[in-house]
Design a protein around this motif. Structure first.
Motif, PDB file in Angstrom:
ATOM      1  N   PRO A  35       0.868  -1.176   0.000  1.00 49.89           N
ATOM      2  CA  PRO A  35       0.000   0.000   0.000  1.00 49.89           C
ATOM      3  C   PRO A  35       0.908   1.230   0.000  1.00 49.89           C
ATOM      4  CG  PRO A  35       0.049  -0.982   2.185  1.00 49.89           C
ATOM      5  CD  PRO A  35       0.919  -1.838   1.313  1.00 49.89           C
ATOM      6  N   GLN A 222      -4.060  13.461   4.350  1.00 48.64           N
ATOM      7  CA  GLN A 222      -4.601  12.538   5.352  1.00 48.64           C
ATOM      8  C   GLN A 222      -6.088  12.286   5.136  1.00 48.64           C
ATOM      9  OE1 GLN A 222      -2.890  10.929   7.636  1.00 48.64           O
ATOM     10  NE2 GLN A 222      -0.971  11.880   7.057  1.00 48.64           N
ATOM     11  N   LEU A 229      -7.524   3.857   0.347  1.00 45.97           N
ATOM     12  CA  LEU A 229      -7.349   2.555   0.999  1.00 45.97           C
ATOM     13  C   LEU A 229      -8.667   1.778   1.015  1.00 45.97           C
ATOM     14  CD1 LEU A 229      -4.893   1.397   2.569  1.00 45.97           C
ATOM     15  CD2 LEU A 229      -6.007   2.141   4.640  1.00 45.97           C
ATOM     16  N   ILE A 233      -9.435  -1.772  -0.873  1.00 48.51           N
ATOM     17  CA  ILE A 233      -9.811  -2.965  -0.111  1.00 48.51           C
ATOM     18  C   ILE A 233     -11.184  -3.460  -0.577  1.00 48.51           C
ATOM     19  CG2 ILE A 233     -10.405  -3.840   2.178  1.00 48.51           C
ATOM     20  CD1 ILE A 233      -8.238  -2.197   3.347  1.00 48.51           C
ATOM     21  N   GLU A 263     -21.783  12.852  12.458  1.00 45.49           N
ATOM     22  CA  GLU A 263     -20.919  12.479  13.584  1.00 45.49           C
ATOM     23  C   GLU A 263     -20.254  11.125  13.362  1.00 45.49           C
ATOM     24  OE1 GLU A 263     -22.732  12.930  17.445  1.00 45.49           O
ATOM     25  OE2 GLU A 263     -21.744  14.875  17.424  1.00 45.49           O
ATOM     26  N   TYR A 266     -17.137   8.786   9.491  1.00 47.20           N
ATOM     27  CA  TYR A 266     -15.980   7.914   9.275  1.00 47.20           C
ATOM     28  C   TYR A 266     -16.310   6.459   9.553  1.00 47.20           C
ATOM     29  CZ  TYR A 266     -12.416  11.207   8.180  1.00 47.20           C
ATOM     30  OH  TYR A 266     -11.651  12.114   7.526  1.00 47.20           O
ATOM     31  N   PHE A 270     -16.026   3.254   6.944  1.00 49.13           N
ATOM     32  CA  PHE A 270     -15.137   2.102   7.069  1.00 49.13           C
ATOM     33  C   PHE A 270     -15.878   0.789   7.317  1.00 49.13           C
ATOM     34  CE2 PHE A 270     -12.047   5.451   7.583  1.00 49.13           C
ATOM     35  CZ  PHE A 270     -10.971   4.950   6.911  1.00 49.13           C
ATOM     36  N   MET A 273     -15.882  -1.608   4.393  1.00 50.63           N
ATOM     37  CA  MET A 273     -14.546  -2.157   4.205  1.00 50.63           C
ATOM     38  C   MET A 273     -14.306  -3.319   5.161  1.00 50.63           C
ATOM     39  SD  MET A 273     -10.966  -0.335   4.856  1.00 50.63           S
ATOM     40  CE  MET A 273     -10.897  -0.938   6.512  1.00 50.63           C
ATOM     41  N   LEU A 277     -13.577  -7.179   4.282  1.00 49.36           N
ATOM     42  CA  LEU A 277     -12.410  -7.890   4.820  1.00 49.36           C
ATOM     43  C   LEU A 277     -12.818  -9.185   5.502  1.00 49.36           C
ATOM     44  CD1 LEU A 277     -10.274  -4.998   6.283  1.00 49.36           C
ATOM     45  CD2 LEU A 277      -9.553  -6.636   4.572  1.00 49.36           C
ATOM     46  N   LEU A 278     -13.978  -9.143   6.170  1.00 53.49           N
ATOM     47  CA  LEU A 278     -14.405 -10.328   6.899  1.00 53.49           C
ATOM     48  C   LEU A 278     -14.966 -11.386   5.956  1.00 53.49           C
ATOM     49  CD1 LEU A 278     -16.111  -8.661   9.993  1.00 53.49           C
ATOM     50  CD2 LEU A 278     -13.880  -9.738   9.864  1.00 53.49           C
TER      51      LEU A 278
ATOM     52  N   LEU B  56      -0.220  -0.164  12.642  1.00 50.79           N
ATOM     53  CA  LEU B  56      -0.140   1.281  12.368  1.00 50.79           C
ATOM     54  C   LEU B  56      -1.347   2.001  12.939  1.00 50.79           C
ATOM     55  CD1 LEU B  56       1.276   2.060   8.819  1.00 50.79           C
ATOM     56  CD2 LEU B  56       1.966   2.985  11.007  1.00 50.79           C
ATOM     57  N   LEU B 100     -10.416  -8.262  14.299  1.00 45.77           N
ATOM     58  CA  LEU B 100     -10.534  -7.771  12.924  1.00 45.77           C
ATOM     59  C   LEU B 100      -9.205  -7.863  12.177  1.00 45.77           C
ATOM     60  CD1 LEU B 100     -12.779  -4.665  13.564  1.00 45.77           C
ATOM     61  CD2 LEU B 100     -13.428  -6.787  12.445  1.00 45.77           C
ATOM     62  N   ILE B 107       1.494  -7.329   5.140  1.00 50.41           N
ATOM     63  CA  ILE B 107       0.958  -6.072   4.610  1.00 50.41           C
ATOM     64  C   ILE B 107      -0.533  -5.932   4.923  1.00 50.41           C
ATOM     65  CG2 ILE B 107       0.605  -4.730   2.514  1.00 50.41           C
ATOM     66  CD1 ILE B 107       3.478  -4.986   3.169  1.00 50.41           C
ATOM     67  N   ILE B 110      -1.000  -4.537   8.296  1.00 53.17           N
ATOM     68  CA  ILE B 110      -0.699  -3.095   8.315  1.00 53.17           C
ATOM     69  C   ILE B 110      -1.902  -2.307   7.816  1.00 53.17           C
ATOM     70  CG2 ILE B 110       0.674  -1.268   7.277  1.00 53.17           C
ATOM     71  CD1 ILE B 110       3.014  -2.963   7.242  1.00 53.17           C
ATOM     72  N   MET B 111      -2.489  -2.764   6.697  1.00 51.37           N
ATOM     73  CA  MET B 111      -3.583  -2.005   6.099  1.00 51.37           C
ATOM     74  C   MET B 111      -4.801  -1.973   7.005  1.00 51.37           C
ATOM     75  SD  MET B 111      -3.447  -2.913   2.112  1.00 51.37           S
ATOM     76  CE  MET B 111      -4.794  -1.834   1.761  1.00 51.37           C
ATOM     77  N   ILE B 112      -5.131  -3.122   7.587  1.00 53.82           N
ATOM     78  CA  ILE B 112      -6.323  -3.156   8.437  1.00 53.82           C
ATOM     79  C   ILE B 112      -6.108  -2.294   9.679  1.00 53.82           C
ATOM     80  CG2 ILE B 112      -7.893  -4.641   9.721  1.00 53.82           C
ATOM     81  CD1 ILE B 112      -7.140  -6.893   7.837  1.00 53.82           C
ATOM     82  N   LEU B 114      -4.096   0.206   9.994  1.00 53.99           N
ATOM     83  CA  LEU B 114      -4.098   1.610   9.558  1.00 53.99           C
ATOM     84  C   LEU B 114      -5.531   2.117   9.445  1.00 53.99           C
ATOM     85  CD1 LEU B 114      -2.514   4.049   8.283  1.00 53.99           C
ATOM     86  CD2 LEU B 114      -2.845   2.954   6.099  1.00 53.99           C
ATOM     87  N   ALA B 115      -6.384   1.299   8.802  1.00 50.63           N
ATOM     88  CA  ALA B 115      -7.776   1.700   8.620  1.00 50.63           C
ATOM     89  C   ALA B 115      -8.480   1.814   9.974  1.00 50.63           C
ATOM     90  CB  ALA B 115      -8.500   0.692   7.736  1.00 50.63           C
ATOM     91  N   LEU B 116      -8.232   0.855  10.869  1.00 53.27           N
ATOM     92  CA  LEU B 116      -8.877   0.916  12.191  1.00 53.27           C
ATOM     93  C   LEU B 116      -8.422   2.158  12.958  1.00 53.27           C
ATOM     94  CD1 LEU B 116      -8.664  -2.840  13.222  1.00 53.27           C
ATOM     95  CD2 LEU B 116     -10.732  -1.539  12.737  1.00 53.27           C
ATOM     96  N   GLU B 118      -7.499   4.944  11.660  1.00 58.66           N
ATOM     97  CA  GLU B 118      -8.155   6.105  11.058  1.00 58.66           C
ATOM     98  C   GLU B 118      -9.617   6.191  11.492  1.00 58.66           C
ATOM     99  OE1 GLU B 118      -6.903   8.495   8.744  1.00 58.66           O
ATOM    100  OE2 GLU B 118      -4.955   7.754   9.354  1.00 58.66           O
ATOM    101  N   ILE B 119     -10.276   5.041  11.636  1.00 54.76           N
ATOM    102  CA  ILE B 119     -11.671   5.059  12.112  1.00 54.76           C
ATOM    103  C   ILE B 119     -11.713   5.690  13.500  1.00 54.76           C
ATOM    104  CG2 ILE B 119     -13.637   3.674  12.880  1.00 54.76           C
ATOM    105  CD1 ILE B 119     -12.968   1.603  10.906  1.00 54.76           C
ATOM    106  N   TRP B 121      -9.579   7.665  14.921  1.00 47.66           N
ATOM    107  CA  TRP B 121      -9.285   9.088  14.822  1.00 47.66           C
ATOM    108  C   TRP B 121     -10.529   9.849  14.329  1.00 47.66           C
ATOM    109  CZ3 TRP B 121      -9.398  11.996  10.281  1.00 47.66           C
ATOM    110  CH2 TRP B 121      -8.981  13.333  10.427  1.00 47.66           C
ATOM    111  N   LEU B 123     -13.630   8.993  14.570  1.00 45.62           N
ATOM    112  CA  LEU B 123     -14.665   9.045  15.610  1.00 45.62           C
ATOM    113  C   LEU B 123     -14.338  10.128  16.632  1.00 45.62           C
ATOM    114  CD1 LEU B 123     -15.495   5.296  16.265  1.00 45.62           C
ATOM    115  CD2 LEU B 123     -16.972   7.024  15.269  1.00 45.62           C
ATOM    116  N   LEU B 236      -2.480   9.452  12.559  1.00 43.68           N
ATOM    117  CA  LEU B 236      -1.514   8.506  11.997  1.00 43.68           C
ATOM    118  C   LEU B 236      -0.088   8.896  12.383  1.00 43.68           C
ATOM    119  CD1 LEU B 236      -0.847   6.145  10.153  1.00 43.68           C
ATOM    120  CD2 LEU B 236      -1.000   7.681   8.204  1.00 43.68           C
TER     121      LEU B 236
END
Lengths: 290, 325
Positions: A35, A222, A229, A233, A263, A266, A270, A273, A277-278, B56, B100, B107, B110-112, B114-116, B118-119, B121, B123, B236
């Motif tokens: 990535p 950011q 991403l 995914i 609110e 985000y 996600f 996604m 993934l699951l 991450l 999760l 990798i 790392i991606m998951i 990173l995404a978590l 960011e979620i 953050w 929130l 991040l």
């Protein structure tokens, strides 16, 4: 009723922009298996460089489209350099490559802050597209329509490149099985540079094209990176169709989420996604699990 | 072995006497920061170093514990309740985070993460009714366990030091335990470990929980130290900073994260006194370390030291072997 239509149209526009951003991200991920965490920075860098040309900070003002092309080429060159000078030194070490892209993204963010300052830059809508287009009762900004058209043109162009040319066949071979591609004589490491430059250029192009509707500000990187991403995914890495469908889906979720559940925007973004993934870790159209 | 004991004794004496030889409160506070960031780095090191899983999104978990503490205090609960709830919330979030992200390694992990991150953050930033958004939440007082107020730099330093020493000791025991050995086994040879009958996923999950506990502890210390929490803590950049502590010091070593935390906090504090461009330097150091010294400072210098030692002893040894028939 009009509210929903406008929201839908905005979602499609944003989806088009996301496609320009994430197509390169997806190709880099598919081919190099990393990535590229600088992708948001490349988007922002493209927007800043393009804005500089358009606003005329260097003493001469350029036409918007010319500025977009120049910014795209400049950032593509930066991407190629980063790949050649840094990522190339860590062959096969994907973890180290990801960390290098992360370090580069911080440097790029601070560099932009240093050069362009903290105030947002607004890019004027290019001439001739400032007006509105009427569809019956609905009024829609012409520039947003133009973004959709540009995204479709780029999508078709990329599809032709990947599906109809020798280079495209080589890239597809590299995505599917890099070792076998090497065995049959494809210089995969050179493809890395080409694809990285292509992805960087597309991200920069998205940045400047998106400039008139998003404006350019510190932190734009950011904001965009997580979106890319999520798209990849969702859609699956290395798949053009995947990034297209993923971009449209994320465009809708993002705009509707912002409007209806500000609110939790985000979180809503996600959730799909995580579901993918699951339930289907390789993404909707992907071939291999990251 | 005795040399190691002497070194440990000196390090311990240095840490205990910090408030006596440091020139002022400012430096004692920097020392406290180093210690709680070192706990955070030790927590991340459990995953990055011993389990081979690069997370991450750890700043998000750090932030959850800090927000939980601040939120509990804001709604009027006492310090004990706030700390207990923050620990529980921190570990529970880590459990979800682990379920999760442990679907993948390398990798994908790392991606998951990173995404978590960011979620979390997102929130903190957007869920304004809960977190106050960009305004953050202030914490007015520090706790007073048994009437011992933590309000002064000295008392806060000693509390942090005690928790730090406990964390280091726990890590030392963990690494040498059968669990530590099996964890490193899952890092180096996951398939073989699986074939030997170990439940690889479960071992990684427990490692995540240990990491989550240390992260939550450091998050609580952080929020009591700064007495303020805002979304920036979960960004991040913060996750990358703590990852840099682990990697620069030496992932998979006990001492590495501590050295890394010292380095990063000192450089950050000193540098931000002169220039604003901390992020540029952070990025550059990151790139340089990954390319030039990927093993980190502690194993890197240990290797150089061994090399020098061998060079010094080599002539004597060869002479001895030649002398034998």
């Amino acid at each position: 009723m009009n509210f929903w239509l406008v929201l839908t149209a905005n979602s499609v526009t944003f989806g088009g922009l996301l496609f320009l951003l994430s197509a390169g991200f997806s190709l880099i991920f598919g081919l190099m298996r990393i990535p590229n965490l600088t992708h948001g920075s490349l988007f922002m860098l493209g927007a800043y460089v393009g804005a500089t040309f358009v606003v005329g900070l260097l003493g001469f003002q350029l036409n918007f489209w010319l500025a977009a092309i120049l910014a795209t080429l400049a950032v593509a060159a930066v991407g190629a350099l980063a790949e050649r000078l840094l990522l190339r030194r860590l062959p096969g070490d994907q973890l180290a490559q990801v960390l290098v892209t992360l370090g580069l993204s911080f440097m790029a963010a601070d560099f932009c802050l240093m050069v362009w300052g903290g105030d947002p830059l607004n890019i004027a809508t290019p001439g001739g597209l400032g007006g509105f287009v009427r569809f019956g009762v609905m009024v829609f900004p012409a520039y947003r329509l133009a973004i959709i058209v540009i995204a479709i043109v780029v999508a078709v162009g990329l599809w032709l490149l990947l599906d109809r040319t020798r280079l495209g066949a080589m890239i597809r071979a590299g995505v599917d099985d890099p070792d076998m591609a090497r065995v049959v004589g494809i210089r995969v490491s050179q493809l890395f540079t080409v694809v990285f430059a292509l992805g960087a250029g597309l991200a920069a192009f998205a940045g400047i094209i998106g400039g008139p509707i998003l404006s350019v500000y510190p932190g734009l990187d950011q904001d965009m990176l997580p979106l890319a991403l999520v798209v990849v995914i969702l859609g699956g890495s290395g798949s053009l169709l995947g990034s297209f469908v993923g971009s449209i889906i994320v465009g809708f979720i993002y705009n509707f989420g912002q409007a209806l559940l500000p609110e939790l925007a985000y979180f809503v973004l996600f959730m799909p996604m995580l579901l993918v993934l699951l339930l289907r870790p390789q993404g909707l159209f992907g071939r291999h699990v990251p | 072995m005795s040399a190691r004991l002497i070194a440990l004794g000196i390090a311990f004496a240095t840490l205990v006497t910090v408030p006596y030889w440091m020139p002022g409160d400012y430096y004692i506070n920097v020392a406290s920061q180093i210690l709680f960031y070192a706990i955070f780095a030790l927590g991340l090191n459990v995953l990055v170093g011993y389990a081979g899983l690069v997370s991450l999104g750890h700043a998000g978990l750090f932030g959850i514990a800090a927000y939980a503490t601040a939120y509990m205090l804001q709604t009027g609960y006492g310090h004990t309740a706030a700390i207990v709830v923050a620990l529980i919330v921190g570990i529970a979030s880590m459990a979800v985070y682990a379920v999760l992200s442990l679907r993948s390694t390398g990798i994908g992990f790392i991606m998951i993460t990173l995404a978590l991150g960011e979620i979390l953050w997102g929130l903190a930033y957007r869920w304004i009714s809960l977190t106050g958004g960009d305004n953050g939440i202030s914490v007015r007082t520090r706790p007073e366990p048994f009437g011992f107020s933590l309000a002064s730099p000295n008392t806060f330093y000693y509390t942090t030091l005690i928790i730090f020493l406990l964390s280091v000791a726990a890590m030392a025991v963990l690494v040498r335990s059968p669990f530590g050995a099996s964890l490193m086994g899952t890092r180096d040879q996951p398939r073989r470990m699986n074939a030997l009958g170990y439940h690889v996923w479960m071992i990684r999950f427990y490692a995540c929980l240990v990491s989550g506990l240390l992260t939550a502890v450091s998050g609580i210390l952080f929020v009591y130290y700064t007495q303020f929490i805002s979304p920036q803590t979960l960004a991040l950049t913060s996750s990358a900073e703590v990852l840099l502590m682990v990697i620069s010091g030496g992932a998979g070593t006990l001492l590495g994260p501590i050295v890394g935390a010292t380095l990063v906090v000192v450089v950050k504090t000193v540098v931000s006194g002169f220039i604003e461009r901390w992020n540029f330097l952070l990025g550059a150091v990151f790139v340089a370390i990954v390319i030039l010294m990927p093993e980190g400072l502690v194993p890197g210098s240990a290797r150089l030291w061994r090399l020098a030692w061998r060079k010094l002893n080599a002539p004597a040894k060869t002479a001895a072997t030649e002398g034998e028939p």
